[in-house]
Design a protein around this motif. Structure first.
Motif, PDB file in Angstrom:
ATOM      1  N   VAL A  80       0.848  -1.191   0.000  1.00  0.00           N
ATOM      2  CA  VAL A  80       0.000   0.000   0.000  1.00  0.00           C
ATOM      3  C   VAL A  80       0.886   1.245   0.000  1.00  0.00           C
ATOM      4  CG1 VAL A  80      -1.704   1.333   1.298  1.00  0.00           C
ATOM      5  CG2 VAL A  80      -1.889  -1.170   1.184  1.00  0.00           C
ATOM      6  N   PRO A  81       0.746   2.109  -1.008  1.00  0.00           N
ATOM      7  CA  PRO A  81       1.590   3.310  -1.081  1.00  0.00           C
ATOM      8  C   PRO A  81       1.120   4.401  -0.134  1.00  0.00           C
ATOM      9  CG  PRO A  81       0.071   3.254  -2.921  1.00  0.00           C
ATOM     10  CD  PRO A  81      -0.134   1.965  -2.172  1.00  0.00           C
ATOM     11  N   ARG A  82       2.006   5.342   0.128  1.00  0.00           N
ATOM     12  CA  ARG A  82       1.675   6.429   1.051  1.00  0.00           C
ATOM     13  C   ARG A  82       0.558   7.320   0.526  1.00  0.00           C
ATOM     14  NH1 ARG A  82       5.134   6.985   5.234  1.00  0.00           N
ATOM     15  NH2 ARG A  82       7.113   5.850   5.145  1.00  0.00           N
ATOM     16  N   ASP A  83       0.443   7.407  -0.804  1.00  0.00           N
ATOM     17  CA  ASP A  83      -0.620   8.266  -1.340  1.00  0.00           C
ATOM     18  C   ASP A  83      -1.977   7.566  -1.369  1.00  0.00           C
ATOM     19  OD1 ASP A  83      -0.462   6.496  -3.438  1.00  0.00           O
ATOM     20  OD2 ASP A  83       0.131   7.976  -4.940  1.00  0.00           O
ATOM     21  N   ARG A  84      -2.019   6.329  -0.883  1.00  0.00           N
ATOM     22  CA  ARG A  84      -3.266   5.579  -0.719  1.00  0.00           C
ATOM     23  C   ARG A  84      -4.006   5.367  -2.037  1.00  0.00           C
ATOM     24  NH1 ARG A  84      -5.616   8.846   4.604  1.00  0.00           N
ATOM     25  NH2 ARG A  84      -3.727   8.667   5.875  1.00  0.00           N
ATOM     26  N   THR A  85      -3.255   5.216  -3.110  1.00  0.00           N
ATOM     27  CA  THR A  85      -3.851   4.965  -4.421  1.00  0.00           C
ATOM     28  C   THR A  85      -3.067   3.868  -5.130  1.00  0.00           C
ATOM     29  OG1 THR A  85      -4.593   7.260  -4.639  1.00  0.00           O
ATOM     30  CG2 THR A  85      -4.464   5.959  -6.654  1.00  0.00           C
ATOM     31  N   ILE A  86      -3.758   2.855  -5.598  1.00  0.00           N
ATOM     32  CA  ILE A  86      -3.134   1.778  -6.354  1.00  0.00           C
ATOM     33  C   ILE A  86      -3.631   1.864  -7.791  1.00  0.00           C
ATOM     34  CG2 ILE A  86      -2.978  -0.722  -6.661  1.00  0.00           C
ATOM     35  CD1 ILE A  86      -3.162  -1.025  -3.648  1.00  0.00           C
ATOM     36  N   ALA A  87      -2.698   2.070  -8.721  1.00  0.00           N
ATOM     37  CA  ALA A  87      -3.041   2.180 -10.140  1.00  0.00           C
ATOM     38  C   ALA A  87      -2.924   0.808 -10.795  1.00  0.00           C
ATOM     39  CB  ALA A  87      -2.115   3.180 -10.828  1.00  0.00           C
ATOM     40  N   LEU A  88      -4.003   0.347 -11.390  1.00  0.00           N
ATOM     41  CA  LEU A  88      -4.014  -0.967 -12.029  1.00  0.00           C
ATOM     42  C   LEU A  88      -3.593  -0.876 -13.492  1.00  0.00           C
ATOM     43  CD1 LEU A  88      -7.260  -2.629 -10.626  1.00  0.00           C
ATOM     44  CD2 LEU A  88      -4.922  -2.713  -9.724  1.00  0.00           C
ATOM     45  N   TRP A  89      -3.042  -1.987 -13.983  1.00  0.00           N
ATOM     46  CA  TRP A  89      -2.520  -2.076 -15.349  1.00  0.00           C
ATOM     47  C   TRP A  89      -3.610  -2.623 -16.267  1.00  0.00           C
ATOM     48  CZ3 TRP A  89       3.260  -2.702 -16.078  1.00  0.00           C
ATOM     49  CH2 TRP A  89       3.598  -2.751 -17.439  1.00  0.00           C
ATOM     50  N   PRO A  90      -4.150  -1.807 -17.184  1.00  0.00           N
ATOM     51  CA  PRO A  90      -5.197  -2.301 -18.085  1.00  0.00           C
ATOM     52  C   PRO A  90      -4.658  -3.367 -19.038  1.00  0.00           C
ATOM     53  CG  PRO A  90      -5.060   0.108 -18.109  1.00  0.00           C
ATOM     54  CD  PRO A  90      -3.834  -0.389 -17.423  1.00  0.00           C
ATOM     55  N   VAL A  91      -5.425  -4.417 -19.226  1.00  0.00           N
ATOM     56  CA  VAL A  91      -5.066  -5.461 -20.187  1.00  0.00           C
ATOM     57  C   VAL A  91      -5.833  -5.169 -21.471  1.00  0.00           C
ATOM     58  CG1 VAL A  91      -5.055  -7.922 -20.687  1.00  0.00           C
ATOM     59  CG2 VAL A  91      -4.683  -7.131 -18.347  1.00  0.00           C
ATOM     60  N   THR A  92      -5.177  -4.522 -22.422  1.00  0.00           N
ATOM     61  CA  THR A  92      -5.855  -4.146 -23.660  1.00  0.00           C
ATOM     62  C   THR A  92      -5.856  -5.272 -24.683  1.00  0.00           C
ATOM     63  OG1 THR A  92      -3.810  -3.192 -24.538  1.00  0.00           O
ATOM     64  CG2 THR A  92      -5.282  -1.716 -23.322  1.00  0.00           C
ATOM     65  N   VAL A  93      -4.919  -6.201 -24.570  1.00  0.00           N
ATOM     66  CA  VAL A  93      -4.872  -7.355 -25.476  1.00  0.00           C
ATOM     67  C   VAL A  93      -5.082  -8.613 -24.635  1.00  0.00           C
ATOM     68  CG1 VAL A  93      -3.543  -8.605 -27.212  1.00  0.00           C
ATOM     69  CG2 VAL A  93      -3.312  -6.122 -27.022  1.00  0.00           C
ATOM     70  N   ASP A  94      -4.022  -9.069 -23.987  1.00  0.00           N
ATOM     71  CA  ASP A  94      -4.106 -10.158 -23.020  1.00  0.00           C
ATOM     72  C   ASP A  94      -2.830 -10.138 -22.187  1.00  0.00           C
ATOM     73  OD1 ASP A  94      -2.100 -11.369 -24.618  1.00  0.00           O
ATOM     74  OD2 ASP A  94      -3.575 -12.555 -25.711  1.00  0.00           O
ATOM     75  N   GLU A  95      -2.789 -10.986 -21.170  1.00  0.00           N
ATOM     76  CA  GLU A  95      -1.630 -10.985 -20.283  1.00  0.00           C
ATOM     77  C   GLU A  95      -0.364 -11.413 -21.013  1.00  0.00           C
ATOM     78  OE1 GLU A  95      -0.211 -13.405 -16.336  1.00  0.00           O
ATOM     79  OE2 GLU A  95      -2.257 -12.590 -16.320  1.00  0.00           O
ATOM     80  N   ALA A  96      -0.493 -12.317 -21.979  1.00  0.00           N
ATOM     81  CA  ALA A  96       0.672 -12.779 -22.733  1.00  0.00           C
ATOM     82  C   ALA A  96       1.325 -11.623 -23.493  1.00  0.00           C
ATOM     83  CB  ALA A  96       0.265 -13.890 -23.697  1.00  0.00           C
ATOM     84  N   PHE A  97       0.520 -10.711 -23.993  1.00  0.00           N
ATOM     85  CA  PHE A  97       1.032  -9.546 -24.710  1.00  0.00           C
ATOM     86  C   PHE A  97       1.891  -8.693 -23.778  1.00  0.00           C
ATOM     87  CE2 PHE A  97       0.415  -5.047 -25.959  1.00  0.00           C
ATOM     88  CZ  PHE A  97       0.892  -5.078 -27.263  1.00  0.00           C
ATOM     89  N   VAL A  98       1.395  -8.450 -22.571  1.00  0.00           N
ATOM     90  CA  VAL A  98       2.151  -7.660 -21.600  1.00  0.00           C
ATOM     91  C   VAL A  98       3.453  -8.367 -21.237  1.00  0.00           C
ATOM     92  CG1 VAL A  98       2.125  -6.597 -19.319  1.00  0.00           C
ATOM     93  CG2 VAL A  98       0.025  -6.661 -20.681  1.00  0.00           C
ATOM     94  N   ARG A  99       3.365  -9.658 -20.973  1.00  0.00           N
ATOM     95  CA  ARG A  99       4.562 -10.411 -20.585  1.00  0.00           C
ATOM     96  C   ARG A  99       5.625 -10.365 -21.682  1.00  0.00           C
ATOM     97  NH1 ARG A  99       4.248 -14.542 -16.444  1.00  0.00           N
ATOM     98  NH2 ARG A  99       2.283 -14.419 -15.295  1.00  0.00           N
ATOM     99  N   ALA A 100       5.212 -10.502 -22.940  1.00  0.00           N
ATOM    100  CA  ALA A 100       6.164 -10.556 -24.045  1.00  0.00           C
ATOM    101  C   ALA A 100       6.871  -9.222 -24.256  1.00  0.00           C
ATOM    102  CB  ALA A 100       5.453 -10.981 -25.326  1.00  0.00           C
ATOM    103  N   LEU A 101       6.151  -8.130 -24.118  1.00  0.00           N
ATOM    104  CA  LEU A 101       6.734  -6.831 -24.424  1.00  0.00           C
ATOM    105  C   LEU A 101       7.389  -6.146 -23.236  1.00  0.00           C
ATOM    106  CD1 LEU A 101       4.692  -7.168 -26.939  1.00  0.00           C
ATOM    107  CD2 LEU A 101       5.034  -4.710 -27.154  1.00  0.00           C
ATOM    108  N   VAL A 102       6.958  -6.482 -22.022  1.00  0.00           N
ATOM    109  CA  VAL A 102       7.417  -5.732 -20.853  1.00  0.00           C
ATOM    110  C   VAL A 102       8.462  -6.471 -20.032  1.00  0.00           C
ATOM    111  CG1 VAL A 102       6.677  -4.772 -18.630  1.00  0.00           C
ATOM    112  CG2 VAL A 102       5.302  -4.386 -20.686  1.00  0.00           C
TER     113      VAL A 102
END
Length: 260
Positions: A68-90
């Motif tokens: 939990v961050p001090r600013d009390r905000t958790i930003a989520l990562w949108p899956v615009t294609v699929d999880e495999a796409f994120v894993r491959a590129l990131v």
């Protein structure tokens, strides 16, 4: 004496310390859950204290494991294609180093002859500043020894030096086989994508597709989401799918990464 002791305990209940002298845990705070790209709220908030381990799962987003961050905000990562796409590129596919790799800051010095259009193309995420002491350099070198490790039709590659301790990119060298390849904007921008930490896509509509058969000359909307999350909300070193709870546990030293 018994009355005095009882009175002391009553007073202690009104203070941060109890009668036994032990500390009490702060009350849980409200932690907002938002979309990392739009900033819009995503479902109901959660409770927690800064530093607490938190796991957040929402449809359409990567599972987030964080503190939990001090600013009390958790930003989520949108899956615009699929999880495999994120894993491959990131995430790096190097054995034992399946981590997000990025520059430690959003301002990076580059060679003074760096193409202005390339600098402008990545400005939403990283400020590339021409400098006499660049961390990203560019060369046309058909005799570079790395060509022997790559397919014969390769026209460019990036050599990144990565700090093992935090997965920060330390330096990057972009090398092209010819001046024509270096001066071709989509080809140059593809290698610059590697310099920023992106891997390869399997989709023709993405700039990071590893062939000139790609159907775009700039980063696709899905790739832009990745860069926004990498440089706007995430630190290097986290592991898939979106977990930074173990940062700081990697070995020391550095590793060299070659990617065409």
């Amino acid at each position: 004496m018994r009355r005095l002791a009882l009175f002391s305990c009553v007073i202690a209940l009104l203070l941060p310390l109890g009668c036994g002298g032990g500390s009490t845990r702060p009350s849980s705070v409200t932690v907002a859950i938002v979309d990392g790209v739009t900033g819009a709220a995503v479902g109901s908030p959660i409770g927690g204290n800064p530093g607490d381990a938190a796991t957040v799962e929402r449809p359409g987003y990567l599972r987030r494991d964080t503190l939990v961050p001090r600013d009390r905000t958790i930003a989520l990562w949108p899956v615009t294609v699929d999880e495999a796409f994120v894993r491959a590129l990131v995430y790096s596919d190097a054995p034992g180093r399946n981590r997000l790799e990025r520059w430690p800051a959003t301002t990076v010095p580059v060679a003074r002859d760096f193409p202005a259009d390339a600098i402008e193309s990545v400005r939403p995420w990283v400020a590339l500043v021409p400098s006499d002491t660049p961390l990203i350099t560019v060369a046309v070198d058909p005799g570079a020894p790395e060509w022997s490790q790559l397919p014969p039709d390769t026209i460019g590659f990036a050599v990144r030096q990565i700090a093992d301790s935090d997965a920060h990119i330390v330096t990057t060298r972009l090398v092209f086989r010819s001046t024509a390849d270096r001066n071709d904007p989509p080809r140059f921008l593809h290698e610059l994508g590697h310099a920023l930490g992106l891997g390869h896509s399997t989709r023709l509509q993405d700039l990071m597709f590893p062939s000139t058969a790609r159907t775009t000359s700039t980063f696709s909307a899905d790739e832009r989401v990745l860069l926004t999350m990498m440089y706007g909300h995430r630190r290097s070193g986290q592991v898939p799918p979106d977990n930074d709870q173990g940062l700081g546990t990697a070995p020391s030293g550095s590793v060299r990464s070659l990617i065409p």
